[in-house]
Design a protein around this motif. Structure first.
Motif, PDB file in Angstrom:
ATOM      1  N   GLN A  57      -4.690   4.298   8.580  1.00  0.00           N
ATOM      2  CA  GLN A  57      -4.145   3.586   9.738  1.00  0.00           C
ATOM      3  C   GLN A  57      -3.055   2.605   9.307  1.00  0.00           C
ATOM      4  O   GLN A  57      -2.047   2.452   9.995  1.00  0.00           O
ATOM      5  CB  GLN A  57      -5.256   2.853  10.491  1.00  0.00           C
ATOM      6  CG  GLN A  57      -4.811   2.305  11.831  1.00  0.00           C
ATOM      7  CD  GLN A  57      -4.313   3.382  12.780  1.00  0.00           C
ATOM      8  OE1 GLN A  57      -5.042   4.301  13.109  1.00  0.00           O
ATOM      9  NE2 GLN A  57      -3.067   3.278  13.221  1.00  0.00           N
ATOM     10  N   LYS A  58      -3.224   1.969   8.133  1.00  0.00           N
ATOM     11  CA  LYS A  58      -2.189   1.072   7.606  1.00  0.00           C
ATOM     12  C   LYS A  58      -0.887   1.819   7.353  1.00  0.00           C
ATOM     13  O   LYS A  58       0.193   1.321   7.651  1.00  0.00           O
ATOM     14  CB  LYS A  58      -2.649   0.432   6.290  1.00  0.00           C
ATOM     15  CG  LYS A  58      -3.395  -0.829   6.422  1.00  0.00           C
ATOM     16  CD  LYS A  58      -3.639  -1.402   5.034  1.00  0.00           C
ATOM     17  CE  LYS A  58      -4.267  -2.750   5.129  1.00  0.00           C
ATOM     18  NZ  LYS A  58      -4.491  -3.349   3.813  1.00  0.00           N
ATOM     19  N   ILE A  59      -1.003   3.020   6.804  1.00  0.00           N
ATOM     20  CA  ILE A  59       0.186   3.829   6.531  1.00  0.00           C
ATOM     21  C   ILE A  59       0.863   4.253   7.832  1.00  0.00           C
ATOM     22  O   ILE A  59       2.088   4.225   7.936  1.00  0.00           O
ATOM     23  CB  ILE A  59      -0.184   5.063   5.674  1.00  0.00           C
ATOM     24  CG1 ILE A  59      -0.544   4.611   4.266  1.00  0.00           C
ATOM     25  CG2 ILE A  59       0.954   6.070   5.640  1.00  0.00           C
ATOM     26  CD1 ILE A  59      -1.132   5.689   3.403  1.00  0.00           C
ATOM     27  N   ILE A  60       0.081   4.631   8.812  1.00  0.00           N
ATOM     28  CA  ILE A  60       0.646   5.007  10.111  1.00  0.00           C
ATOM     29  C   ILE A  60       1.373   3.815  10.723  1.00  0.00           C
ATOM     30  O   ILE A  60       2.470   3.955  11.262  1.00  0.00           O
ATOM     31  CB  ILE A  60      -0.453   5.543  11.052  1.00  0.00           C
ATOM     32  CG1 ILE A  60      -0.966   6.884  10.526  1.00  0.00           C
ATOM     33  CG2 ILE A  60       0.061   5.674  12.486  1.00  0.00           C
ATOM     34  CD1 ILE A  60      -2.242   7.373  11.194  1.00  0.00           C
ATOM     35  N   MET A 100      -8.098   7.885  -1.646  1.00  0.00           N
ATOM     36  CA  MET A 100      -8.495   6.585  -1.100  1.00  0.00           C
ATOM     37  C   MET A 100      -9.726   6.713  -0.192  1.00  0.00           C
ATOM     38  O   MET A 100     -10.494   5.771  -0.048  1.00  0.00           O
ATOM     39  CB  MET A 100      -7.344   5.941  -0.323  1.00  0.00           C
ATOM     40  CG  MET A 100      -6.137   5.623  -1.168  1.00  0.00           C
ATOM     41  SD  MET A 100      -6.478   4.497  -2.518  1.00  0.00           S
ATOM     42  CE  MET A 100      -6.604   2.968  -1.646  1.00  0.00           C
ATOM     43  N   LYS A 101      -9.885   7.858   0.457  1.00  0.00           N
ATOM     44  CA  LYS A 101     -11.027   8.112   1.340  1.00  0.00           C
ATOM     45  C   LYS A 101     -11.265   6.955   2.312  1.00  0.00           C
ATOM     46  O   LYS A 101     -12.367   6.462   2.469  1.00  0.00           O
ATOM     47  CB  LYS A 101     -12.293   8.386   0.534  1.00  0.00           C
ATOM     48  CG  LYS A 101     -12.194   9.628  -0.307  1.00  0.00           C
ATOM     49  CD  LYS A 101     -13.478   9.900  -1.040  1.00  0.00           C
ATOM     50  CE  LYS A 101     -13.301  11.154  -1.872  1.00  0.00           C
ATOM     51  NZ  LYS A 101     -14.507  11.587  -2.510  1.00  0.00           N
ATOM     52  N   SER A 102     -10.188   6.526   2.957  1.00  0.00           N
ATOM     53  CA  SER A 102     -10.284   5.348   3.810  1.00  0.00           C
ATOM     54  C   SER A 102      -9.501   5.542   5.108  1.00  0.00           C
ATOM     55  O   SER A 102      -8.276   5.709   5.098  1.00  0.00           O
ATOM     56  CB  SER A 102      -9.739   4.130   3.065  1.00  0.00           C
ATOM     57  OG  SER A 102      -9.617   3.042   3.933  1.00  0.00           O
ATOM     58  N   LYS A 103     -10.211   5.491   6.210  1.00  0.00           N
ATOM     59  CA  LYS A 103      -9.586   5.554   7.525  1.00  0.00           C
ATOM     60  C   LYS A 103      -8.687   4.330   7.750  1.00  0.00           C
ATOM     61  O   LYS A 103      -7.609   4.443   8.339  1.00  0.00           O
ATOM     62  CB  LYS A 103     -10.689   5.610   8.586  1.00  0.00           C
ATOM     63  CG  LYS A 103     -10.259   6.133   9.907  1.00  0.00           C
ATOM     64  CD  LYS A 103     -11.425   6.081  10.877  1.00  0.00           C
ATOM     65  CE  LYS A 103     -11.733   7.456  11.383  1.00  0.00           C
ATOM     66  NZ  LYS A 103     -12.734   7.444  12.444  1.00  0.00           N
ATOM     67  N   ASP A 159     -12.625  12.074  15.976  1.00  0.00           N
ATOM     68  CA  ASP A 159     -12.281  10.728  15.508  1.00  0.00           C
ATOM     69  C   ASP A 159     -12.031  10.759  13.991  1.00  0.00           C
ATOM     70  O   ASP A 159     -12.582   9.968  13.239  1.00  0.00           O
ATOM     71  CB  ASP A 159     -13.370   9.708  15.863  1.00  0.00           C
ATOM     72  CG  ASP A 159     -12.918   8.278  15.592  1.00  0.00           C
ATOM     73  OD1 ASP A 159     -11.697   8.011  15.639  1.00  0.00           O
ATOM     74  OD2 ASP A 159     -13.785   7.422  15.312  1.00  0.00           O
ATOM     75  N   LYS A 160     -11.184  11.723  13.584  1.00  0.00           N
ATOM     76  CA  LYS A 160     -10.874  11.896  12.168  1.00  0.00           C
ATOM     77  C   LYS A 160      -9.388  12.146  11.971  1.00  0.00           C
ATOM     78  O   LYS A 160      -8.716  12.712  12.841  1.00  0.00           O
ATOM     79  CB  LYS A 160     -11.649  13.066  11.575  1.00  0.00           C
ATOM     80  CG  LYS A 160     -13.140  12.816  11.519  1.00  0.00           C
ATOM     81  CD  LYS A 160     -13.809  13.739  10.547  1.00  0.00           C
ATOM     82  CE  LYS A 160     -15.295  13.518  10.523  1.00  0.00           C
ATOM     83  NZ  LYS A 160     -15.724  12.381   9.784  1.00  0.00           N
TER      84      LYS A 160
END
Length: 94
Positions: free
Chosen positions: A78-81, A71-74, A14-15
């Motif tokens: 996800q926003k970029i994807i 950013m170290k942010s999941k 989940d990474k």
């Protein structure tokens, strides 16, 4: 030589993992086959390509890779994807 920013995802871990390359398909094979023994991605073998973003050169791809990793942010990944156009905005502000 054309370069790409890419984001891959492991369901088992989940990474996400963000990287840059000139050959995406070969790079995913390397990640899944653990060809680089000290790599972060060696912990899983189910990496799937979530995003491939063409860059004009390696410098641009590295800039985006480092920006995303800082950013170290999941949630940010996800926003970029979901909206790769955000990467153009990041490049225009550098």
């Amino acid at each position: 030589m054309k370069h790409y920013l890419y984001i891959i995802y492991s369901k088992d871990l989940d990474k996400f993992y963000t990287g840059e390359t000139s050959n995406i398909q070969e790079r995913i094979i390397i990640h899944n086959n653990h060809a680089i023994k000290t790599a972060y991605t060696k912990a899983a073998s189910d990496w799937k390509l979530m995003l491939s973003f063409p860059c004009k050169d390696r410098t641009e791809a590295l800039f985006l890779e480092r920006f995303i990793k800082r950013m170290k942010s999941k949630k940010f990944i996800q926003k970029i994807i979901d909206d790769p156009y955000l990467l153009f905005n990041i490049l225009n502000k550098k």
